[in-house]
Design a protein around this motif. Sequence first.
Motif, PDB file in Angstrom:
ATOM      1  N   LEU A   2       0.834  -1.201   0.000  1.00  0.00           N
ATOM      2  CA  LEU A   2       0.000   0.000   0.000  1.00  0.00           C
ATOM      3  C   LEU A   2       0.868   1.250   0.000  1.00  0.00           C
ATOM      4  O   LEU A   2       1.898   1.310   0.675  1.00  0.00           O
ATOM      5  CB  LEU A   2      -0.900   0.002   1.231  1.00  0.00           C
ATOM      6  N   LEU A   7      -3.441   6.064   0.515  1.00  0.00           N
ATOM      7  CA  LEU A   7      -4.213   6.106   1.761  1.00  0.00           C
ATOM      8  C   LEU A   7      -4.650   7.537   2.079  1.00  0.00           C
ATOM      9  O   LEU A   7      -5.782   7.786   2.486  1.00  0.00           O
ATOM     10  CB  LEU A   7      -3.365   5.563   2.919  1.00  0.00           C
ATOM     11  N   LEU A  40      -5.774   1.421  -4.924  1.00  0.00           N
ATOM     12  CA  LEU A  40      -5.995   0.995  -3.548  1.00  0.00           C
ATOM     13  C   LEU A  40      -7.078  -0.080  -3.475  1.00  0.00           C
ATOM     14  O   LEU A  40      -6.930  -1.084  -2.766  1.00  0.00           O
ATOM     15  CB  LEU A  40      -6.375   2.209  -2.683  1.00  0.00           C
ATOM     16  N   GLU A  41      -8.180   0.123  -4.210  1.00  0.00           N
ATOM     17  CA  GLU A  41      -9.257  -0.863  -4.212  1.00  0.00           C
ATOM     18  C   GLU A  41      -8.799  -2.191  -4.806  1.00  0.00           C
ATOM     19  O   GLU A  41      -9.185  -3.265  -4.322  1.00  0.00           O
ATOM     20  CB  GLU A  41     -10.463  -0.313  -4.988  1.00  0.00           C
ATOM     21  N   GLN A  43      -5.750  -3.383  -4.712  1.00  0.00           N
ATOM     22  CA  GLN A  43      -4.858  -4.038  -3.756  1.00  0.00           C
ATOM     23  C   GLN A  43      -5.635  -4.667  -2.596  1.00  0.00           C
ATOM     24  O   GLN A  43      -5.262  -5.722  -2.096  1.00  0.00           O
ATOM     25  CB  GLN A  43      -3.833  -3.040  -3.224  1.00  0.00           C
ATOM     26  N   LEU A  44      -6.699  -3.998  -2.170  1.00  0.00           N
ATOM     27  CA  LEU A  44      -7.513  -4.517  -1.067  1.00  0.00           C
ATOM     28  C   LEU A  44      -8.568  -5.505  -1.541  1.00  0.00           C
ATOM     29  O   LEU A  44      -9.169  -6.213  -0.725  1.00  0.00           O
ATOM     30  CB  LEU A  44      -8.199  -3.351  -0.331  1.00  0.00           C
ATOM     31  N   GLN A  45      -8.855  -5.479  -2.848  1.00  0.00           N
ATOM     32  CA  GLN A  45      -9.854  -6.353  -3.457  1.00  0.00           C
ATOM     33  C   GLN A  45     -11.245  -6.107  -2.881  1.00  0.00           C
ATOM     34  O   GLN A  45     -12.028  -7.043  -2.667  1.00  0.00           O
ATOM     35  CB  GLN A  45      -9.460  -7.822  -3.297  1.00  0.00           C
ATOM     36  N   LEU A  48     -14.260   0.518  -2.047  1.00  0.00           N
ATOM     37  CA  LEU A  48     -14.252   1.431  -0.910  1.00  0.00           C
ATOM     38  C   LEU A  48     -15.256   2.568  -1.061  1.00  0.00           C
ATOM     39  O   LEU A  48     -15.818   3.047  -0.073  1.00  0.00           O
ATOM     40  CB  LEU A  48     -12.850   2.029  -0.717  1.00  0.00           C
ATOM     41  N   GLU A  61     -17.624  -1.497   3.430  1.00  0.00           N
ATOM     42  CA  GLU A  61     -16.214  -1.858   3.552  1.00  0.00           C
ATOM     43  C   GLU A  61     -15.339  -0.610   3.662  1.00  0.00           C
ATOM     44  O   GLU A  61     -14.331  -0.594   4.391  1.00  0.00           O
ATOM     45  CB  GLU A  61     -15.776  -2.683   2.336  1.00  0.00           C
ATOM     46  N   TYR A  65     -12.753   0.396   6.631  1.00  0.00           N
ATOM     47  CA  TYR A  65     -11.330   0.603   6.336  1.00  0.00           C
ATOM     48  C   TYR A  65     -10.884   2.018   6.665  1.00  0.00           C
ATOM     49  O   TYR A  65      -9.705   2.241   6.975  1.00  0.00           O
ATOM     50  CB  TYR A  65     -11.052   0.296   4.864  1.00  0.00           C
ATOM     51  N   HIS A  68      -9.078   2.356   9.988  1.00  0.00           N
ATOM     52  CA  HIS A  68      -7.705   1.851   9.979  1.00  0.00           C
ATOM     53  C   HIS A  68      -6.778   2.752   9.157  1.00  0.00           C
ATOM     54  O   HIS A  68      -5.606   2.937   9.510  1.00  0.00           O
ATOM     55  CB  HIS A  68      -7.691   0.429   9.423  1.00  0.00           C
ATOM     56  N   ALA A  69      -7.301   3.319   8.073  1.00  0.00           N
ATOM     57  CA  ALA A  69      -6.486   4.206   7.250  1.00  0.00           C
ATOM     58  C   ALA A  69      -6.093   5.460   8.032  1.00  0.00           C
ATOM     59  O   ALA A  69      -4.940   5.915   7.979  1.00  0.00           O
ATOM     60  CB  ALA A  69      -7.242   4.588   5.979  1.00  0.00           C
TER      61      ALA A  69
END
Length: 304
Positions: A2, A7, A40-41, A43-45, A48, A61, A65, A68-69
């Motif tokens: 990431l 982020l 980013l989406e 990589q996170l699958q 967002l 989702e 997230y 946490h971000a």
Amino acid sequence: MLRFDDLQLFVRTAETGSLSAAARMLDVSPAVASAALKRLEQQLQVRLLARSTRSLRLTPEGELYLVHARLALQSLEEGRQQLVGSQEGIRGALQLSAPSDFGRNTLLAWLDEFQSEHPQLQLRLLLADRVADLFRDPVDIALRYGAPEDSSLVALPVAQSNRRVLCASPAYLARHGAPQTVDDLTRHNCLLYMLHGRVHDRWRFHDGKREIALSVRGDRICDDADVTRRWAVAGQGVVYKSWLDVADDVCEGRLQVLLPDWSGEPTPLYLVCAHRAQLSKAVHLLREFVQQRCQRLLDAAPWH
């Protein structure tokens, strides 16, 4: 892996509700911003953000997230500050939410003093009587009256002995007289506060042996606690307020405390955040600073 800037863009987009606004804040083109979110989406699958030509909103989702971000970005910023060295003091941005009345009439001057001691600190102050959502709103910490009902939040005491007091202006008392008993309040114009559509017209008092609760009435209701205080100072009626909100008015003679032998409801002030990782050096220093100044006001409270 990431990317930090991805982020950062996601968090700014969630806070502003606009991809283009986030791009301007971070000084990148809309195309670069869009590519960052897609990356980013991927990589996170997960998806967002739900985007259309006219609106943008977080998916479930994305809401999960976002917490946490924010924590990840804050942790990186705290690490950067530590590398700079503690001798240079605290720096960076701190986003703070506070009640309207306490924020405008008490906290604001304190924050000016705090920033003068820490000139590299940037403050973003949000004043509102509604309870800020610490997981969704762009807020690091909040000052709140009363312990939070959500046990997952971190709550640190700031002014635990604070309580409500009954007040009116000298002008109002000259016209209507002062209540001699709690029951006399039913014959006075009581200035009422409303939150989430509910009017707080049930006032409670105790004298150390018994508690009395009575319903009061008045010709003015507002959802901004600062307005009820201003009405009281203007001589419009009797108000039931946190001592921290009216201490300066009482000390300056704009308001007088009524029925001093009866104690009002406890109204402790807390510093609240979503996670202990948010308790940075700046937060600890601010808490200590506000705590000391609250204590000065509490030392002058009528129950001392």
